[in-house]
Scaffold this active site. Structure first.
Site, PDB file in Angstrom:
ATOM      1  N   HIS A 180       0.815  -1.226   0.000  1.00  0.00           N
ATOM      2  CA  HIS A 180       0.000   0.000   0.000  1.00  0.00           C
ATOM      3  C   HIS A 180       0.842   1.268   0.000  1.00  0.00           C
ATOM      4  CE1 HIS A 180      -4.046  -1.809   0.696  1.00  0.00           C
ATOM      5  NE2 HIS A 180      -3.276  -2.840   1.013  1.00  0.00           N
ATOM      6  N   ASP A 387       3.400   9.506  -1.212  1.00  0.00           N
ATOM      7  CA  ASP A 387       2.243   8.735  -0.735  1.00  0.00           C
ATOM      8  C   ASP A 387       1.951   7.625  -1.728  1.00  0.00           C
ATOM      9  OD1 ASP A 387       0.108   8.170   0.934  1.00  0.00           O
ATOM     10  OD2 ASP A 387      -0.634  10.230   0.962  1.00  0.00           O
TER      11      ASP A 387
HETATM   12  P1  ADQ Z   1      -2.754   6.252   4.784  1.00  0.00           P
HETATM   13  O1  ADQ Z   1      -1.363   6.715   4.888  1.00  0.00           O
HETATM   14  O2  ADQ Z   1      -3.456   6.083   6.045  1.00  0.00           O
HETATM   15  O3  ADQ Z   1      -2.873   4.892   3.960  1.00  0.00           O
HETATM   16  P2  ADQ Z   1      -4.810   7.545   3.002  1.00  0.00           P
HETATM   17  O4  ADQ Z   1      -4.842   6.783   1.739  1.00  0.00           O
HETATM   18  O5  ADQ Z   1      -5.014   8.992   2.766  1.00  0.00           O
HETATM   19  O6  ADQ Z   1      -3.468   7.378   3.830  1.00  0.00           O
HETATM   20  O7  ADQ Z   1      -5.966   7.018   3.919  1.00  0.00           O
HETATM   21  C1  ADQ Z   1      -6.357   7.688   5.072  1.00  0.00           C
HETATM   22  C2  ADQ Z   1      -7.770   7.287   5.477  1.00  0.00           C
HETATM   23  O8  ADQ Z   1      -7.999   7.785   6.769  1.00  0.00           O
HETATM   24  C3  ADQ Z   1      -8.812   7.883   4.564  1.00  0.00           C
HETATM   25  O9  ADQ Z   1      -9.791   6.929   4.251  1.00  0.00           O
HETATM   26  C4  ADQ Z   1      -9.421   9.026   5.382  1.00  0.00           C
HETATM   27  O10 ADQ Z   1     -10.791   9.209   5.180  1.00  0.00           O
HETATM   28  C5  ADQ Z   1      -9.192   8.576   6.806  1.00  0.00           C
HETATM   29  N1  ADQ Z   1      -8.976   9.751   7.675  1.00  0.00           N
HETATM   30  C6  ADQ Z   1      -8.020  10.652   7.550  1.00  0.00           C
HETATM   31  N2  ADQ Z   1      -8.130  11.590   8.523  1.00  0.00           N
HETATM   32  C7  ADQ Z   1      -9.182  11.253   9.262  1.00  0.00           C
HETATM   33  C8  ADQ Z   1      -9.791  11.789  10.434  1.00  0.00           C
HETATM   34  N3  ADQ Z   1      -9.326  12.854  11.089  1.00  0.00           N
HETATM   35  N4  ADQ Z   1     -10.847  11.158  10.939  1.00  0.00           N
HETATM   36  C9  ADQ Z   1     -11.319  10.058  10.343  1.00  0.00           C
HETATM   37  N5  ADQ Z   1     -10.796   9.506   9.260  1.00  0.00           N
HETATM   38  C10 ADQ Z   1      -9.739  10.080   8.730  1.00  0.00           C
HETATM   39  C11 ADQ Z   1      -1.939   3.983   3.343  1.00  0.00           C
HETATM   40  C12 ADQ Z   1      -0.960   4.588   2.352  1.00  0.00           C
HETATM   41  C13 ADQ Z   1      -1.715   5.371   1.304  1.00  0.00           C
HETATM   42  C14 ADQ Z   1      -2.738   4.470   0.610  1.00  0.00           C
HETATM   43  C15 ADQ Z   1      -3.590   3.741   1.624  1.00  0.00           C
HETATM   44  C16 ADQ Z   1      -4.468   2.686   0.963  1.00  0.00           C
HETATM   45  O11 ADQ Z   1      -0.032   5.426   3.018  1.00  0.00           O
HETATM   46  O12 ADQ Z   1      -0.824   5.910   0.344  1.00  0.00           O
HETATM   47  O13 ADQ Z   1      -3.578   5.284  -0.188  1.00  0.00           O
HETATM   48  O14 ADQ Z   1      -2.782   3.077   2.586  1.00  0.00           O
HETATM   49  O15 ADQ Z   1      -3.715   1.795   0.239  1.00  0.00           O
END
Ligand code: ADQ
Length: 747
Positions: A180, A387
């Protein structure tokens, strides 16, 4: 796990089991004075997998988020029982394991390195030791429930050794691995002392997936440079098994995010936020609190924006929502402090009575509040420094039901390759972020709608359900390709049959390629002269009156003669252009042309000069460009250019261009090992034929042999030969065994 035990399954069960393994489960267990609490978070992956439930029974293996030291046996049992209801198998980690495996190797070694923060990367042997142990524990947990036909999907950087460990125990299992986070370039990956082990671990899978094509390329490059595995269109052979490497950009549950803004609760949250913000424009920043997300850089750019565009003072509010993450890791604690100081500074220096420039929230918010924020914001500012994908960017676009709103997105997020209509910025360039903010805040409404509609259409097509289905389908496909192309290694019984037939028959033909078959590859072709052992072996085989031994090679006749003269073997040079029988006289097989060489040679020479490590070899009827010692990537590009250039130039010259093992060979059309062998076969009635070769030119030879000939391909790639053999050494062992069969003399 009684309920999950494969052996207790109904043998006629219709659904295949899909075992999904990730470090964290979607259910988190916590403990307080009242006992255990189970909190479920519905992630995209859960939704995606649920959509497969018609065909698959989904099981989960992972850590429930609470350390084992905080639990007594009865609490552990309680967790096991509760999870069994949802086909979930918990892996319990001790405090030390969490510290060394999770916070240590996973988040202080792999996470920073793979996100291009080598200076934050900690190389600690004890972390690595624990990483191996925990991967082994996950392996045992999977083996407890896995049946031979189950499909196993391993997720992410915490479990990179797991596919390999599972492969050792379940050689024919169907295993997928998805990373991921980004896979870094070779220059960074090579810094890891455990790079070989990690690559080998990942390659235990049948399908390896990444979000982006860049990661695919970097991974294949590391596999080639570290393990020597070359790929063809993303498929490589590791340990006699085809492995497919491809990109699968993860989608979101589009339906959920695009419908949620209509929800009553969401609307009332949104109205409340709007009331508090007033007429001001809202810029939204949502991430896990992580240094890779570029939150500090984003705030600094916002501060610069307020200075450079004073007209926006009191007209805009930046809402920063940061979810606590890895809060026990030093660098994350420091980041939090830094962020809080910076927010304080901006608010102190730029704020006014009645206007707070930055609203900062350090918490996870419920889904409805998150959607309310997405739908209220005028600008989504998503600027990670690096990312894997970034789902926030996709969620923001999906939640814009009226089509308005502007996404400013970092080119370093995997999502950038799908969301091209966003304003794309270099997240390290604060001036670019400042300009993008101004452009976003001033973008006409119609343009906003135009851009978002295109992105929404794409996101609604490639959803998380499609992503899951695509991955599993590709995994099934590679498994069936493996079956079709399964390499047929010469097994013990085959070998016994071969030896028996050799013993029994009295008119034997042995056709042996030279480089890569009788001797291994070396840097320069002139260094591959035969060793004592080989010369003895050939001599002994040729001395047997029942044998005709042919060394059939692409080399020029002078070299073959210098190296193999006097051993009693017949020689075929330049892939069949020349041959010499026992009398040692060379004859040309047919009248071939070589005048084309004057046209082609200068081009080869030019390419050679431009590619350090490459050189040209000239033979009578062919020219060869060797690039074994050149930089692999440069050679790759040059080879493609060269083949293209030569193919254009030689259209009417009667020559063919062939790609071999680190060579490109241009030779007169009509010359082939197949053609000469076809003629040779007619010279006698052969009752035993053994042919061995390793590259594309030997395929022509295999092609013309009778079906009962023992044809052997050295190496494990697909071939027309009946059998494969691992190495030159194995072939020599076989030949030695044959040479020891009692010499037969004519009565
Ligand atoms: P993350 O680094 O966690 O994931 P991301 O893909 O943006 O990054 O996912 C974050 C998730 O957390 C989103 O679904 C978002 O809605 C939720 N979120 C963020 N802030 C929040 C808050 N304050 N309250 C509630 N929910 C919140 C890792 C990798 C990424 C990749 C994903 C999936 O780092 O690059 O996209 O896995 O493979």
């Amino acid at each position: 796990m009684e309920a999950l035990n494969a052996k207790n399954q109904d043998p006629g069960r219709p659904r295949t089991r899909l075992i999904n393994v990730s470090n964290r489960l979607s259910v988190t267990v916590t403990k307080n004075a009242d006992g255990l609490h189970f909190e479920e978070s519905v992630g995209g992956l859960t939704t995606g997998l649920a959509s497969l439930s018609q065909d698959y029974e989904i099981c989960w293996v992972g850590w429930p988020g609470i350390t084992a030291d905080d639990l007594d046996d009865s609490q552990k049992q309680q967790i096991v029982n509760r999870f069994a209801e949802t086909s979930t198998c918990p892996v319990f980690l001790s405090t030390e394991q969490v510290e060394h495996f999770y916070e240590g190797f996973s988040n202080k070694t792999i996470w920073p390195l793979f996100h291009y923060f080598p200076l934050n990367t900690v190389f600690e042997d004890r972390y690595w030791q624990e990483y191996q142990r925990v991967n082994e524990e996950f392996c045992s947990a999977v083996l407890d429930i896995a049946g031979p036909d189950d499909c196993i999907w391993v997720h992410d950087y915490h479990l990179m050794l797991l596919p390999g460990l599972l492969r050792d125990k379940l050689p024919s299992a169907k295993i997928g691995f998805f990373l991921h986070i980004p896979f870094p370039s070779f220059e960074l990956f090579r810094l890891l002392p455990w790079r070989r082990e990690l690559l080998t671990g990942i390659l235990g899978a049948d399908l390896v997936g990444f979000h982006t094509y860049d990661s695919v390329t970097y991974f294949l490059n590391s596999a080639s440079r570290i393990l020597g595995y070359e790929h063809s269109m993303g498929t490589l052979t590791a340990d006699n098994r085809l492995v497919k490497v491809d990109s699968f950009p993860m989608g979101i549950d589009y339906e959920r995010y695009s419908q949620a803004p209509y929800d009553e609760k969401v609307r009332s949250y949104a109205a409340e936020i709007r009331r508090k913000v007033g007429d001001r424009k809202v810029v939204l920043s949502v991430d896990r609190l992580d240094y890779t997300k570029g939150i500090i850089e984003r705030l600094e750019a916002y501060e610069m924006f307020l200075s450079e565009y004073p007209r926006y003072k009191a007209q805009v509010t930046l809402i920063v929502l940061a979810v606590p993450s890895r809060a026990h890791v030093d660098s994350y604690m420091q980041l939090r402090e830094q962020l809080e100081r910076l927010t304080g500074r901006i608010n102190g220096e730029h704020g006014a009575i009645g206007w707070v420039p930055v609203w900062y929230l350090y918490r996870a918010v419920p889904f409805e509040q998150l959607i309310a924020l997405y739908s209220v914001a005028d600008v989504g500012l998503v600027t990670p420094l690096r990312d894997g994908m970034n789902l926030v960017a996709k969620e923001f676009v999906a939640a814009r039901t009226d089509g308005t709103g502007v996404l400013v997105l970092s080119e370093m997020a995997g999502a950038a390759s799908e969301l091209g209509e966003a304003i794309i910025v270099n997240a390290h360039d604060k001036h670019a972020i400042v300009r993008a903010l101004a452009e976003a805040l001033e973008m006409p409404r119609e343009e906003q709608i135009d851009r978002n509609r295109s992105m929404q259409e794409r996101l609604s097509r490639y959803t998380v359900k499609r992503w899951v289905a695509d991955f599993i389908e590709t995994l099934n496909d590679i498994k069936s390709t493996q079956r079709q192309h399964s390499v047929r290694l010469l097994t013990r019984p085959d070998k016994d049959k071969l030896v028996a037939s050799y013993k029994k028959n009295r008119n034997r033909l042995l056709l042996l390629d030279y480089d890569g078959t009788l001797v291994g590859f070396v840097d320069r072709p002139d260094k591959a002269r035969p060793d004592e052992e080989l010369m003895e072996l050939l001599k002994k085989l040729a001395a047997d009156k029942a044998n005709e031994v042919l060394v059939i090679s692409g080399r020029d006749r002078r070299t073959l003669e210098r190296w193999l003269h006097g051993l009693g073997v017949c020689l075929v040079a330049e892939h069949g252009a020349w041959f010499s029988r026992h009398d040692g006289q060379w004859q040309m097989a047919e009248a071939f042309r070589s005048d084309w060489k004057q046209v082609v040679k200068p081009i080869l020479q030019l390419y050679s000069d431009r590619t350090p490590g490459g050189f040209v070899e000239e033979k009578e009827f062919s020219l060869v460009w060797h690039y074994r010692r050149a930089h692999p990537e440069m050679a790759d590009v040059r080879t493609k250019e060269l083949i293209h250039a030569i193919a254009n130039m030689t259209k009417n010259l009667g020559v063919g261009v062939f790609e071999g093992n680190k060579i490109v060979e241009i030779k007169s059309a009509g010359i082939s090992k197949g053609r000469i062998i076809e003629q040779w076969l007619k010279t006698d009635v052969w009752d035993f034929i053994l042919a061995a070769g390793d590259d594309y030119t030997d395929e022509d030879m295999f092609d013309v042999l009778p079906p009962d000939a023992f044809s052997i391909k050295i190496g494990t790639s697909i071939s027309k030969a009946r059998f494969n053999m691992d190495s030159v050494r194995d072939l020599r062992t076989l030949l030695k065994q044959l040479s020891n069969v009692t010499v037969w003399t004519a009565p």
